[in-house]
Design a protein around this motif. Structure first.
Motif, short mmCIF file in Angstrom:
data_model
loop_
_atom_site.label_atom_id
_atom_site.label_comp_id
_atom_site.label_asym_id
_atom_site.label_seq_id
_atom_site.Cartn_x
_atom_site.Cartn_y
_atom_site.Cartn_z
N VAL A 236 8.83 -10.92 -84.19
CA VAL A 236 8.66 -10.60 -82.78
C VAL A 236 10.03 -10.50 -82.12
O VAL A 236 10.98 -11.16 -82.53
CB VAL A 236 7.80 -11.65 -82.05
CG1 VAL A 236 6.39 -11.68 -82.61
CG2 VAL A 236 8.44 -13.04 -82.10
N ARG B 205 6.25 -6.36 -81.85
CA ARG B 205 5.78 -7.30 -82.87
C ARG B 205 5.43 -6.49 -84.12
O ARG B 205 4.71 -5.49 -84.03
CB ARG B 205 4.55 -8.08 -82.41
CG ARG B 205 3.88 -8.87 -83.52
CD ARG B 205 2.72 -9.71 -83.00
NE ARG B 205 1.97 -10.31 -84.10
CZ ARG B 205 1.30 -11.45 -84.02
NH1 ARG B 205 1.26 -12.11 -82.87
NH2 ARG B 205 0.64 -11.93 -85.05
N TRP C 8 5.99 -13.93 -76.94
CA TRP C 8 4.95 -13.59 -77.89
C TRP C 8 4.24 -14.86 -78.35
O TRP C 8 4.87 -15.89 -78.55
CB TRP C 8 5.53 -12.87 -79.11
CG TRP C 8 6.01 -11.49 -78.82
CD1 TRP C 8 7.27 -11.10 -78.49
CD2 TRP C 8 5.21 -10.30 -78.86
NE1 TRP C 8 7.32 -9.74 -78.31
CE2 TRP C 8 6.08 -9.22 -78.52
CE3 TRP C 8 3.86 -10.04 -79.13
CZ2 TRP C 8 5.64 -7.91 -78.47
CZ3 TRP C 8 3.42 -8.72 -79.08
CH2 TRP C 8 4.30 -7.68 -78.75
N THR D 15 3.80 -7.00 -87.97
CA THR D 15 3.04 -7.95 -88.78
C THR D 15 2.67 -7.31 -90.12
O THR D 15 2.12 -6.21 -90.15
CB THR D 15 1.75 -8.38 -88.06
OG1 THR D 15 2.06 -8.91 -86.78
CG2 THR D 15 1.00 -9.43 -88.88
N VAL E 102 2.25 -16.32 -81.44
CA VAL E 102 2.04 -16.03 -82.85
C VAL E 102 1.21 -17.13 -83.49
O VAL E 102 1.64 -18.29 -83.55
CB VAL E 102 3.39 -15.89 -83.60
CG1 VAL E 102 3.15 -15.57 -85.07
CG2 VAL E 102 4.26 -14.82 -82.95
N ILE F 280 5.82 -12.09 -90.00
CA ILE F 280 5.72 -11.59 -88.62
C ILE F 280 7.11 -11.61 -88.00
O ILE F 280 7.85 -12.59 -88.13
CB ILE F 280 4.77 -12.47 -87.78
CG1 ILE F 280 3.37 -12.51 -88.42
CG2 ILE F 280 4.68 -11.96 -86.34
CD1 ILE F 280 2.46 -13.59 -87.85
#
Length: 267
Positions: free
Chosen positions: A144, A135, A154, A137, A156, A142
Motif C-alpha cells: 500500500v 494498493r 489503508w 495485492t 489491510v 500486499i
C-alpha cells in the motif's frame, strides 16, 4: 487464460481498479489517485504487462524462462532485472544465515523473494507516474502507498493462509505486508518441507525484503524464528508476527504501532 476486470472505485476517492490472473493467482491493482481515464487505463495496462513479463522471465517451471535456461546451463539474455533479483537473493541469504536460499539441490528458484520484489517495483513505478495512492495485492503479499481516501490510511487485513480468516488488521500509508505459510517452504539445510508454524507475517518498507524475511523465519521454526525476528526488529525497519500451529500469536513490539494491542515477542 487471462481474465480482466476493470471497475470504477466506489469509495470517496476517484480512481480505477483491475484484477487479472497472473502468476497463477488473482492480482489486483487499486489506484485511488484522481487521474483521468486516459491516464489510468494505460497505467493499469502497463502494470499487468510488467507482472506478466516477470512471470515469463522468472518462473522456473516455464521451459523458456531465463531461470529455467539458467538451471539447464543454457544461454540467457543479459536482463538487468535477473541480475538484480539474484543479487538480492544472495543478500537475503547472507542476512538470514542461509535460511533464505534461492538455490536448493542445484536448482535456482527465487520465488520466495520474487513476487514481493515485483509488486514493490510496480508500486514505485505507479508512484513515479503520479498514481501515489494505491494498493497492490497478490495472494498474501500486499503493498500500500498513499491514502485509501483523503487523509485515510489503508486498512489491510492479514489473513491466515490456511483458513483465510483475518488474524489482524494493520493501518498504514506506506507499507509492504508479506505472509508466508500458505505454500510449501523448504528447509534449505535439509531440503525437506517444513510445517512447524502456522504462518509468519513481516511488514516493512520493502515488500521484496519482507517476503524473503517471512520465508526465512518460517523455515527457521519457532525458537530460532522468534530470535531472528527480534533481531530484525531491533535493526529498525521490519516487524514480525509469528503464528504457531496452535494459533497463538507473538509479535515484535513495533508491529503494535500498526495494529494496536496484542501479544509481544519476548527477548
Amino acid at each position: 487464460m487471462t481474465t480482466s476486470q476493470i471497475a470504477q472505485s466506489t469509495t470517496t476517492f476517484p480512481g480505477s481498479a483491475r484484477v487479472e490472473m497472473v502468476m497463477g493467482q488473482p492480482v489486483s491493482v487499486d489506484i485511488r489517485t484522481a487521474l483521468p481515464a486516459r491516464e489510468l487505463t494505460p497505467l493499469l495496462d502497463d502494470a499487468f504487462a510488467w507482472l506478466r513479463w516477470v512471470d515469463d522471465t522468472f518462473d522456473p517451471a516455464r521451459d523458456d524462462s531465463q531461470i529455467a535456461r539458467l538451471n539447464r546451463g543454457g544461454t540467457i539474455e543479459q536482463v538487468p532485472e535477473l541480475i538484480e533479483v539474484l543479487h538480492r537473493c544472495e543478500t537475503l541469504s547472507e542476512a538470514t544465515g542461509g535460511w533464505f536460499e534461492p538455490r536448493i539441490g542445484g536448482v535456482i528458484d527465487p520465488s520466495g523473494y520474487l513476487k514481493g520484489w515485483a509488486l514493490e517495483r510496480l508500486s514505485r513505478a505507479l508512484a513515479n507516474a503520479g498514481a501515489g495512492d494505491h494498493r497492490i495485492t497478490a495472494g498474501n503479499d500486499i503493498r500500500v502507498r498513499g491514502s485509501s481516501a483523503p487523509g485515510r490510511r489503508w486498512r489491510v487485513g492479514i489473513r491466515d493462509p490456511r483458513t483465510g480468516a483475518v488474524r489482524k488488521v494493520v493501518f498504514a500509508h506506506d507499507l509492504g505486508v508479506a505472509t508466508s505459510g500458505g505454500s510449501s517452504v523448504v528447509d534449505p539445510h535439509t531440503g525437506q518441507v517444513v510445517d512447524a508454524l502456522g504462518s509468519v507475517t513481516v511488514i516493512g518498507p520493502d515488500l521484496g525484503m519482507a517476503d524473503g524475511y517471512a520465508t526465512a523465519i518460517y523455515a527457521m521454526g519457532a525458537v530460532r524464528g522468534r530470535r531472528f525476528a527480534g533481531e530484525l526488529a531491533r535493526a529498525g525497519a521490519y516487524e514480525t508476527m509469528i503464528v504457531g500451529r496452535d494459533g497463538q500469536e507473538v509479535v515484535t513490539p513495533g508491529f503494535l504501532d500498526y495494529s494496536g494491542k496484542g501479544a509481544r515477542l519476548a527477548g
